[in-house]
Structure formats: C-alpha cells, structure tokens
Design an enzyme around this catalytic site. Structure first.
Site, PDB file in Angstrom:
ATOM      1  N   VAL A   1      -0.960 -12.924   9.622  1.00  0.00           N
ATOM      2  CA  VAL A   1      -0.230 -11.874   8.905  1.00  0.00           C
ATOM      3  C   VAL A   1      -0.653 -10.508   9.451  1.00  0.00           C
ATOM      4  O   VAL A   1      -1.848 -10.208   9.554  1.00  0.00           O
ATOM      5  CB  VAL A   1      -0.501 -11.970   7.392  1.00  0.00           C
TER       6      VAL A   1
ATOM      7  N   ARG B   1       0.838  -1.193   0.000  1.00  0.00           N
ATOM      8  CA  ARG B   1       0.000   0.000   0.000  1.00  0.00           C
ATOM      9  C   ARG B   1       0.880   1.252   0.000  1.00  0.00           C
ATOM     10  O   ARG B   1       2.092   1.180   0.120  1.00  0.00           O
ATOM     11  CB  ARG B   1      -0.925  -0.017   1.225  1.00  0.00           C
TER      12      ARG B   1
ATOM     13  N   ILE C   1      -3.893  -9.628  15.330  1.00  0.00           N
ATOM     14  CA  ILE C   1      -2.460  -9.851  15.565  1.00  0.00           C
ATOM     15  C   ILE C   1      -1.654  -8.554  15.569  1.00  0.00           C
ATOM     16  O   ILE C   1      -0.605  -8.472  16.209  1.00  0.00           O
ATOM     17  CB  ILE C   1      -1.891 -10.861  14.537  1.00  0.00           C
ATOM     18  N   ASP C   2      -2.130  -7.510  14.876  1.00  0.00           N
ATOM     19  CA  ASP C   2      -1.453  -6.205  14.928  1.00  0.00           C
ATOM     20  C   ASP C   2      -1.313  -5.703  16.358  1.00  0.00           C
ATOM     21  O   ASP C   2      -0.373  -4.972  16.680  1.00  0.00           O
ATOM     22  CB  ASP C   2      -2.242  -5.163  14.132  1.00  0.00           C
TER      23      ASP C   2
ATOM     24  N   LYS D   1       2.179   1.545   7.270  1.00  0.00           N
ATOM     25  CA  LYS D   1       2.536   0.675   8.393  1.00  0.00           C
ATOM     26  C   LYS D   1       3.591   1.313   9.281  1.00  0.00           C
ATOM     27  O   LYS D   1       4.296   2.248   8.887  1.00  0.00           O
ATOM     28  CB  LYS D   1       3.033  -0.676   7.882  1.00  0.00           C
TER      29      LYS D   1
ATOM     30  N   ILE E   1     -16.179  -4.227  13.663  1.00  0.00           N
ATOM     31  CA  ILE E   1     -16.079  -4.038  12.211  1.00  0.00           C
ATOM     32  C   ILE E   1     -15.508  -5.280  11.536  1.00  0.00           C
ATOM     33  O   ILE E   1     -16.027  -5.749  10.514  1.00  0.00           O
ATOM     34  CB  ILE E   1     -15.213  -2.809  11.871  1.00  0.00           C
TER      35      ILE E   1
ATOM     36  N   HIS F   1       0.508   0.960  16.025  1.00  0.00           N
ATOM     37  CA  HIS F   1       0.317  -0.293  16.783  1.00  0.00           C
ATOM     38  C   HIS F   1       1.429  -0.476  17.819  1.00  0.00           C
ATOM     39  O   HIS F   1       2.143  -1.472  17.823  1.00  0.00           O
ATOM     40  CB  HIS F   1       0.267  -1.488  15.835  1.00  0.00           C
TER      41      HIS F   1
ATOM     42  N   TYR G   1      -0.241   3.956  10.745  1.00  0.00           N
ATOM     43  CA  TYR G   1      -0.574   2.960  11.769  1.00  0.00           C
ATOM     44  C   TYR G   1       0.690   2.704  12.577  1.00  0.00           C
ATOM     45  O   TYR G   1       1.738   2.390  12.010  1.00  0.00           O
ATOM     46  CB  TYR G   1      -1.032   1.642  11.131  1.00  0.00           C
TER      47      TYR G   1
ATOM     48  N   GLU H   1      -4.774   4.315  14.208  1.00  0.00           N
ATOM     49  CA  GLU H   1      -5.695   3.397  14.877  1.00  0.00           C
ATOM     50  C   GLU H   1      -6.295   3.933  16.166  1.00  0.00           C
ATOM     51  O   GLU H   1      -7.223   3.319  16.722  1.00  0.00           O
ATOM     52  CB  GLU H   1      -5.019   2.047  15.159  1.00  0.00           C
TER      53      GLU H   1
ATOM     54  N   ARG I   1       1.091 -15.845  16.733  1.00  0.00           N
ATOM     55  CA  ARG I   1       2.301 -15.013  16.679  1.00  0.00           C
ATOM     56  C   ARG I   1       2.341 -14.337  15.310  1.00  0.00           C
ATOM     57  O   ARG I   1       1.846 -14.888  14.322  1.00  0.00           O
ATOM     58  CB  ARG I   1       3.562 -15.848  16.913  1.00  0.00           C
TER      59      ARG I   1
END
Length: 370
Positions: free
Chosen positions: A298, A15, A269-270, A75, A178, A96, A94, A118, A279
């Site tokens: 992922v 992206r 997982i994020d 990311k 969502i 995280h 993002y 986020e 993991r």
C-alpha cells in the site's frame, strides 16, 4: 497569501495537510486559509474545529484549488486533480515523482511549482519531512505483517513472537534507516527474531549499539540478501534513495525461494519498491500473492492511522508552510538551501536530478532557474 487545503482523494487517504492549530497560526499572521468541507473529518478534525481556528470552509475542491495561491496536501495529486493545475500555483505535498511520469509531465506542462516533502533536507542533510511518516510506516509494517502471517489472510499461520517451546517468527528488515529501525523496534517488542540488512557498515555498527546486540546485522550483498529472505517469515522493504526510484534489492528469484505463506511488506513502494515482485496497492485491495508469498504494498500506509499520522506530519511540515506563506515561494526557496532541495518542478523545468535520472529527462538546479 491564500492557502488551500483540499480533501485528499487518493484511495482511502484520510490524512489532511494542515491542522486547526496551523490554521490559527497562519490566520494570526494575516494569511487566509481555505479548507474544503470535510477535509479533516477522517483525521478526527472537524469543519467546526477549522472554522473556530479562522479557516474559511469551502464546499468544493474546484474552489479551493482555483482560489488558492498555494495548495498544501499530503499525497501526490491524482488524475482527477490534474485539471486544477495552472501556471504559478505552488503545490506543497509528497510528490514521489520518480515512478510517476505522467504527473511529472503535467506539472511541467502547466508550469506548477512542485515542492516535495520527501526531498527537503535540513541543516544536517537529513530528510525531516519524510522522517515522521517513515516512523509511522516502519512501525505499522510489523503490525500489518503480523496480521497477514495469520492463516486466514493467506499467511503461514505463524505467531510473530512464538510461545514457550515454539520459536518466534524471523523478521528480515531490508534497509537500516528510519523505516528499518522503527520496524525492528516493534518486531523486537513483539518477540520476533530480527535481522537488519544494510549496505552501510557504519550504519550496521550504529544499529548494533542501538539494539545492544539484540538484533542480527548483515552486510547487504546478493548472497546475504538471498539467504536472509529465504529464512524469513516476514520481509520488510525499507530502502530509500531520496527522490529516486528504489533499487530492487530482493529479486523475483529470491521471492520464489521464500517459504510458502511468508509475507512481504514493501514500505519503499512509494518510490517504486525495493522488491522486484512488488507493485502498488491500495487500502481497498492491499495484498496479493506471488509464488506463494503474500505481498502488502500500500502506497499510503500511514493513512490507516490518520489522527496520529496527520499530527506527526504537520508537526514537521508546518514551519515550512509558514515560511512559504510569509516570504512567498520564490523568496523562501532562494533563502533556504534545504527547501530548495524540495523543489522538483519550477516554471516548466524539472529541478530534481534524481527524478530526471529515473525518467531520462533533462533538468536544471532550481538555483539556476530562479
């Protein structure tokens, strides 16, 4: 303002943070946008598209990061990008941070202004920049899960929708937000039997109405979760606590009692994952097996469909990008309570309580810092 759009470097992250349409709007407003060569290629957005819109194409990440006052990414920065951090640089992406102690410490040490997509909230208290990627990931989770249920990928060899005379697969969705609602839509569309588990009874009532009774709803407690995942062929993890590490709803013991060849897709997982055996994995090596159960974890699932994901994400992020560019980060943060919620680090101080709690660090509200 000078804005920088580097090429994403996380594994198979395809992206891009701003589209040519966004570049044109920024350029028309008098801002300068530096786009790294090839930043949009994997999203089907070419350097020519960006240049025609008014961007300056820059040949190296070093120059993009070094010249820009604000970096717009998708990311969280990874280790090879930490060296670009400097005091006062604004990073809008993002982040995280809850499970990312090292990244948090690097942002604080360099006094970077870290604004996380986020944790930004709108006037209704919703998470507008998390929503589009949660929609994509929720829908993708069922596609991915259906593929991994195939025998050649380690699954039970079950067709999600079944066929006449053979029952469909059972999909258990943990979390009715969502991600959960979008996963349920696709699973139902493919003919699966769907159960949604959530702690909030009012939300379960809403889901009952939304799906007109065509999904089963289940109140979340240890007994019910254990029973639901034991029956499931596919478990989708979609639990979110904004900014904080996800709670472990499905325990290792529960996983050990699942059907052999069942599949888990942990979209949470994020934020550390809501399945105890989960993991983080990458698009290069997406799945592994624990107790005979295939796990797909992922951390950037929407990157598999980058054109759709980039357009969906930037539709939501761009108004904030323009606000930050027009007013400067400090003034924009001061004037917008929802944007303030997105500030995780400012001037070397951690400003997000959920991240601080997850990492055992001290914090201050950003309103006190600025």
């Amino acid at each position: 303002m000078i804005l920088g759009v580097p090429k994403e470097v996380k594994d198979h992250e395809s992206r891009v943070g701003i589209t040519p349409a966004g570049v044109k709007a920024l350029a028309d407003a008098g801002h300068k946008v530096l786009v790294e060569t090839g930043a949009g290629d994997l999203s089907a957005l070419t350097d020519d598209d960006y240049q025609s819109a008014g961007a300056e194409i820059v040949g190296s990440a070093h120059n993009v990061w070094g010249l820009a006052e604000m970096i717009v990414k998708v990311k969280e920065p990874i280790e090879k990008e930490y060296g670009f951090f400097r005091e006062g640089l604004v990073i809008f992406t993002y982040l995280h941070l809850a499970p990312a102690t090292v990244l948090t410490e690097k942002l604080l040490a360099k006094k970077v202004v870290g604004i996380a997509y986020e944790t930004i909230r709108d006037q209704h208290g919703a998470l507008p920049l998390l929503t589009p990627m949660s929609e994509v990931a929720g829908r993708m989770s069922v596609q991915v899960g259906a593929a991994y249920l195939e025998k050649e990928r380690g699954g039970r060899g079950v067709l999600l929708g079944g066929v006449p005379g053979v029952p469909p697969a059972h999909v258990c969705v943990i979390g009715g937000g969502i991600v959960g609602i979008n996963a349920a839509k696709i699973a139902m569309g493919m003919g699966a039997k769907v159960t949604i588990v959530d702690l909030n009874l009012d939300r379960l009532r809403e889901l009952e109405d939304i799906f007109n009774g065509r999904v089963s709803t289940l109140a979340s407690n240890a007994y019910n979760v254990a029973h639901a995942v034991h029956q499931a062929d596919l478990v989708i993890g979609g639990v979110l606590i904004p900014g904080a590490a996800a709670p472990k709803i499905v325990t290792r013991e529960m996983v050990s009692k699942m059907k052999r060849g069942a599949v888990i897709v942990d979209v949470a997982i994020d934020q550390g994952g809501c399945i105890e055996t989960a993991r983080p994995t990458t698009h290069s090596d997406p799945a592994y097996v624990v107790a005979g159960v295939v796990h797909y974890c992922v951390t950037n699932m929407p990157a598999a469909v980058p054109n759709t994901s980039t357009l969906a994400l930037t539709n939501a992020t761009f108004p904030y990008v323009m606000r930050l560019a027009q007013h400067g980060a400090r003034a924009a943060i001061q004037s917008d309570a929802g944007l303030r919620e997105g500030v995780n680090a400012y001037g070397g101080i951690l400003t997000c309580k959920a991240v601080a709690d997850s990492q055992g660090k001290a914090w201050k509200p950003v309103a006190e810092v600025i």
